[in-house]
Design a protein around this motif. Structure first.
Motif, PDB file in Angstrom:
ATOM      1  N   LEU A   5       0.827  -1.202   0.000  1.00  0.00           N
ATOM      2  CA  LEU A   5       0.000   0.000   0.000  1.00  0.00           C
ATOM      3  C   LEU A   5       0.860   1.250   0.000  1.00  0.00           C
ATOM      4  O   LEU A   5       0.582   2.214  -0.722  1.00  0.00           O
ATOM      5  CB  LEU A   5      -0.929   0.000   1.219  1.00  0.00           C
ATOM      6  N   TYR A   6       1.939   1.242   0.791  1.00  0.00           N
ATOM      7  CA  TYR A   6       2.821   2.413   0.850  1.00  0.00           C
ATOM      8  C   TYR A   6       3.391   2.748  -0.530  1.00  0.00           C
ATOM      9  O   TYR A   6       3.685   3.913  -0.821  1.00  0.00           O
ATOM     10  CB  TYR A   6       3.958   2.183   1.838  1.00  0.00           C
ATOM     11  N   GLN A   7       3.555   1.739  -1.380  1.00  0.00           N
ATOM     12  CA  GLN A   7       4.116   1.991  -2.707  1.00  0.00           C
ATOM     13  C   GLN A   7       3.149   2.778  -3.593  1.00  0.00           C
ATOM     14  O   GLN A   7       3.559   3.427  -4.557  1.00  0.00           O
ATOM     15  CB  GLN A   7       4.477   0.672  -3.411  1.00  0.00           C
ATOM     16  N   SER A   8       1.867   2.719  -3.272  1.00  0.00           N
ATOM     17  CA  SER A   8       0.858   3.358  -4.125  1.00  0.00           C
ATOM     18  C   SER A   8       0.343   4.684  -3.574  1.00  0.00           C
ATOM     19  O   SER A   8      -0.408   5.381  -4.253  1.00  0.00           O
ATOM     20  CB  SER A   8      -0.326   2.401  -4.339  1.00  0.00           C
ATOM     21  N   LEU A   9       0.748   5.040  -2.352  1.00  0.00           N
ATOM     22  CA  LEU A   9       0.261   6.281  -1.745  1.00  0.00           C
ATOM     23  C   LEU A   9       1.148   7.457  -2.143  1.00  0.00           C
ATOM     24  O   LEU A   9       2.370   7.347  -2.170  1.00  0.00           O
ATOM     25  CB  LEU A   9       0.235   6.147  -0.224  1.00  0.00           C
ATOM     26  N   GLU A  10       0.509   8.586  -2.444  1.00  0.00           N
ATOM     27  CA  GLU A  10       1.258   9.787  -2.820  1.00  0.00           C
ATOM     28  C   GLU A  10       1.892  10.419  -1.574  1.00  0.00           C
ATOM     29  O   GLU A  10       1.443  10.209  -0.440  1.00  0.00           O
ATOM     30  CB  GLU A  10       0.317  10.803  -3.488  1.00  0.00           C
ATOM     31  N   THR A  11       2.944  11.209  -1.802  1.00  0.00           N
ATOM     32  CA  THR A  11       3.656  11.823  -0.679  1.00  0.00           C
ATOM     33  C   THR A  11       2.813  12.866   0.043  1.00  0.00           C
ATOM     34  O   THR A  11       3.116  13.214   1.186  1.00  0.00           O
ATOM     35  CB  THR A  11       4.960  12.485  -1.160  1.00  0.00           C
ATOM     36  N   ASN A  12       1.755  13.388  -0.607  1.00  0.00           N
ATOM     37  CA  ASN A  12       0.893  14.337   0.084  1.00  0.00           C
ATOM     38  C   ASN A  12      -0.210  13.625   0.868  1.00  0.00           C
ATOM     39  O   ASN A  12      -1.073  14.264   1.457  1.00  0.00           O
ATOM     40  CB  ASN A  12       0.268  15.328  -0.902  1.00  0.00           C
ATOM     41  N   VAL A  13      -0.187  12.289   0.867  1.00  0.00           N
ATOM     42  CA  VAL A  13      -1.134  11.479   1.635  1.00  0.00           C
ATOM     43  C   VAL A  13      -0.426  10.802   2.801  1.00  0.00           C
ATOM     44  O   VAL A  13      -0.919  10.801   3.931  1.00  0.00           O
ATOM     45  CB  VAL A  13      -1.806  10.407   0.742  1.00  0.00           C
ATOM     46  N   GLY A  52     -13.612  17.449   5.567  1.00  0.00           N
ATOM     47  CA  GLY A  52     -12.867  17.768   4.357  1.00  0.00           C
ATOM     48  C   GLY A  52     -11.649  16.875   4.199  1.00  0.00           C
ATOM     49  O   GLY A  52     -11.355  16.366   3.109  1.00  0.00           O
ATOM     50  N   TYR A  53     -10.938  16.666   5.308  1.00  0.00           N
ATOM     51  CA  TYR A  53      -9.769  15.790   5.281  1.00  0.00           C
ATOM     52  C   TYR A  53     -10.156  14.357   4.950  1.00  0.00           C
ATOM     53  O   TYR A  53      -9.537  13.706   4.094  1.00  0.00           O
ATOM     54  CB  TYR A  53      -9.065  15.858   6.636  1.00  0.00           C
ATOM     55  N   ILE A  54     -11.185  13.813   5.616  1.00  0.00           N
ATOM     56  CA  ILE A  54     -11.572  12.415   5.401  1.00  0.00           C
ATOM     57  C   ILE A  54     -12.088  12.202   3.983  1.00  0.00           C
ATOM     58  O   ILE A  54     -11.758  11.194   3.338  1.00  0.00           O
ATOM     59  CB  ILE A  54     -12.630  11.975   6.436  1.00  0.00           C
ATOM     60  N   ARG A  55     -12.860  13.121   3.466  1.00  0.00           N
ATOM     61  CA  ARG A  55     -13.358  12.993   2.084  1.00  0.00           C
ATOM     62  C   ARG A  55     -12.193  12.947   1.102  1.00  0.00           C
ATOM     63  O   ARG A  55     -12.165  12.114   0.186  1.00  0.00           O
ATOM     64  CB  ARG A  55     -14.270  14.180   1.754  1.00  0.00           C
ATOM     65  N   THR A  56     -11.257  13.863   1.279  1.00  0.00           N
ATOM     66  CA  THR A  56     -10.099  13.899   0.387  1.00  0.00           C
ATOM     67  C   THR A  56      -9.312  12.598   0.484  1.00  0.00           C
ATOM     68  O   THR A  56      -8.886  12.031  -0.532  1.00  0.00           O
ATOM     69  CB  THR A  56      -9.194  15.093   0.736  1.00  0.00           C
ATOM     70  N   LEU A  57      -9.124  12.119   1.703  1.00  0.00           N
ATOM     71  CA  LEU A  57      -8.372  10.885   1.899  1.00  0.00           C
ATOM     72  C   LEU A  57      -9.059   9.707   1.208  1.00  0.00           C
ATOM     73  O   LEU A  57      -8.429   8.957   0.461  1.00  0.00           O
ATOM     74  CB  LEU A  57      -8.227  10.600   3.398  1.00  0.00           C
ATOM     75  N   HIS A  58     -10.342   9.542   1.442  1.00  0.00           N
ATOM     76  CA  HIS A  58     -11.065   8.424   0.835  1.00  0.00           C
ATOM     77  C   HIS A  58     -11.045   8.498  -0.692  1.00  0.00           C
ATOM     78  O   HIS A  58     -11.010   7.467  -1.373  1.00  0.00           O
ATOM     79  CB  HIS A  58     -12.514   8.403   1.332  1.00  0.00           C
ATOM     80  N   HIS A  59     -11.060   9.705  -1.219  1.00  0.00           N
ATOM     81  CA  HIS A  59     -11.101   9.892  -2.676  1.00  0.00           C
ATOM     82  C   HIS A  59      -9.811   9.414  -3.343  1.00  0.00           C
ATOM     83  O   HIS A  59      -9.844   8.926  -4.481  1.00  0.00           O
ATOM     84  CB  HIS A  59     -11.340  11.363  -2.998  1.00  0.00           C
ATOM     85  N   VAL A  60      -8.682   9.533  -2.655  1.00  0.00           N
ATOM     86  CA  VAL A  60      -7.398   9.209  -3.289  1.00  0.00           C
ATOM     87  C   VAL A  60      -6.881   7.816  -2.921  1.00  0.00           C
ATOM     88  O   VAL A  60      -5.863   7.385  -3.467  1.00  0.00           O
ATOM     89  CB  VAL A  60      -6.323  10.265  -2.934  1.00  0.00           C
ATOM     90  N   LEU A  61      -7.557   7.111  -2.021  1.00  0.00           N
ATOM     91  CA  LEU A  61      -7.076   5.786  -1.638  1.00  0.00           C
ATOM     92  C   LEU A  61      -7.297   4.788  -2.763  1.00  0.00           C
ATOM     93  O   LEU A  61      -8.305   4.844  -3.465  1.00  0.00           O
ATOM     94  CB  LEU A  61      -7.793   5.301  -0.370  1.00  0.00           C
ATOM     95  N   PRO A  62      -6.369   3.864  -2.953  1.00  0.00           N
ATOM     96  CA  PRO A  62      -6.505   2.871  -4.025  1.00  0.00           C
ATOM     97  C   PRO A  62      -7.643   1.892  -3.730  1.00  0.00           C
ATOM     98  O   PRO A  62      -8.019   1.684  -2.573  1.00  0.00           O
ATOM     99  CB  PRO A  62      -5.147   2.154  -4.023  1.00  0.00           C
ATOM    100  N   THR A  63      -8.189   1.307  -4.778  1.00  0.00           N
ATOM    101  CA  THR A  63      -9.206   0.278  -4.599  1.00  0.00           C
ATOM    102  C   THR A  63      -8.563  -0.982  -4.014  1.00  0.00           C
ATOM    103  O   THR A  63      -7.364  -1.206  -4.168  1.00  0.00           O
ATOM    104  CB  THR A  63      -9.889  -0.069  -5.926  1.00  0.00           C
ATOM    105  N   THR A  64      -9.357  -1.782  -3.364  1.00  0.00           N
ATOM    106  CA  THR A  64      -8.839  -2.985  -2.730  1.00  0.00           C
ATOM    107  C   THR A  64      -9.951  -4.018  -2.608  1.00  0.00           C
ATOM    108  O   THR A  64     -11.140  -3.673  -2.626  1.00  0.00           O
ATOM    109  CB  THR A  64      -8.278  -2.667  -1.324  1.00  0.00           C
ATOM    110  N   GLU A  65      -9.567  -5.271  -2.482  1.00  0.00           N
ATOM    111  CA  GLU A  65     -10.526  -6.328  -2.192  1.00  0.00           C
ATOM    112  C   GLU A  65     -10.438  -6.753  -0.731  1.00  0.00           C
ATOM    113  O   GLU A  65     -11.222  -7.579  -0.280  1.00  0.00           O
ATOM    114  CB  GLU A  65     -10.259  -7.544  -3.099  1.00  0.00           C
TER     115      GLU A  65
END
Length: 211
Positions: A5-13, A52-65
């Motif tokens: 997961l860390y490999q797919s997260l942006e540095t601003n996240v 605002g923070y939680i919405r932004t966070l959820h919007h940029v998180l990768p999909t997962t099963e």
């Protein structure tokens, strides 16, 4: 899972990962300037900032099963746990990639953005669980909690909020009880076990009154 997961997260996240030991879970990340949300000014604790923070966070998180399976987690924490006593944990809407441990000690606030730490619990869950976790960690009032859930969802569903509160306090109690069983008897751990158990009893009494 956390390493990938860390490999797919942006540095601003989330901070860049420098080293990770999969056997122990120990890691080193790049230093992030700022202060923990728990120590930040009260203005950061208002519903509009939190949502605002939680919405932004959820919007940029990768999909997962991967699902956040509280039932299995509780069985691991507390072998004698019986999920039939808490049917609410099977009623959460697992529909969004969530952090699932979004407490204010896992968030660093700086002038540019809010950086999120500790992704061990990442997985599909009801997004309200993240809202509840953050508000409870900040000791928010009932008004702030309800306003935050309403802002996030567009409406306030008391039953949905109740299910997430039960699930949050169960996780808090189970984790603390597990730590104590392993010999970790720090005052903070013992206080968490007692306080979360008291919250569960309070919520269970509320459930009985509703019936």
């Amino acid at each position: 899972n956390e390493f990938h997961l860390y490999q797919s997260l942006e540095t601003n996240v989330s901070p860049d990962l420098l080293a990770f030991d999969p056997d122990s879970g120990a890691m080193i990340t790049c230093y992030v300037e700022g202060q923990l949300l728990i120590d930040s000014p009260p203005g950061h604790h208002e519903p509009d900032k939190l949502v605002g923070y939680i919405r932004t966070l959820h919007h940029v998180l990768p999909t997962t099963e991967k699902c956040f399976d509280l039932s299995n987690l509780m069985s691991a924490y507390v072998p004698e746990f019986n999920e039939r006593d808490f049917p609410e944990i099977r009623k959460l809407e697992q529909c969004v990639s969530c952090h699932n441990d979004l407490n204010p000690w896992n968030i660093i606030v700086n002038s540019a953005t809010w950086i999120t730490l500790d992704w061990e619990s990442f997985g599909l869950n009801d997004p309200v669980f993240d809202v509840v976790t953050l508000c409870m960690g900040l000791n928010s009032t009932d008004t702030v909690l309800k306003d935050s859930v309403e802002q996030y969802c567009g409406t306030l569903d008391p039953i949905r909020l109740f299910h997430n509160l039960i699930s949050f306090w169960l996780r808090e109690w189970g984790w603390a009880k597990h730590q104590i069983s392993k010999g970790n008897r720090k005052i903070g751990i013992i206080d968490q076990e007692r306080a979360s158990y008291a919250k569960l009893k309070e919520l269970s009494n509320t459930r009985s009154l509703r019936r």
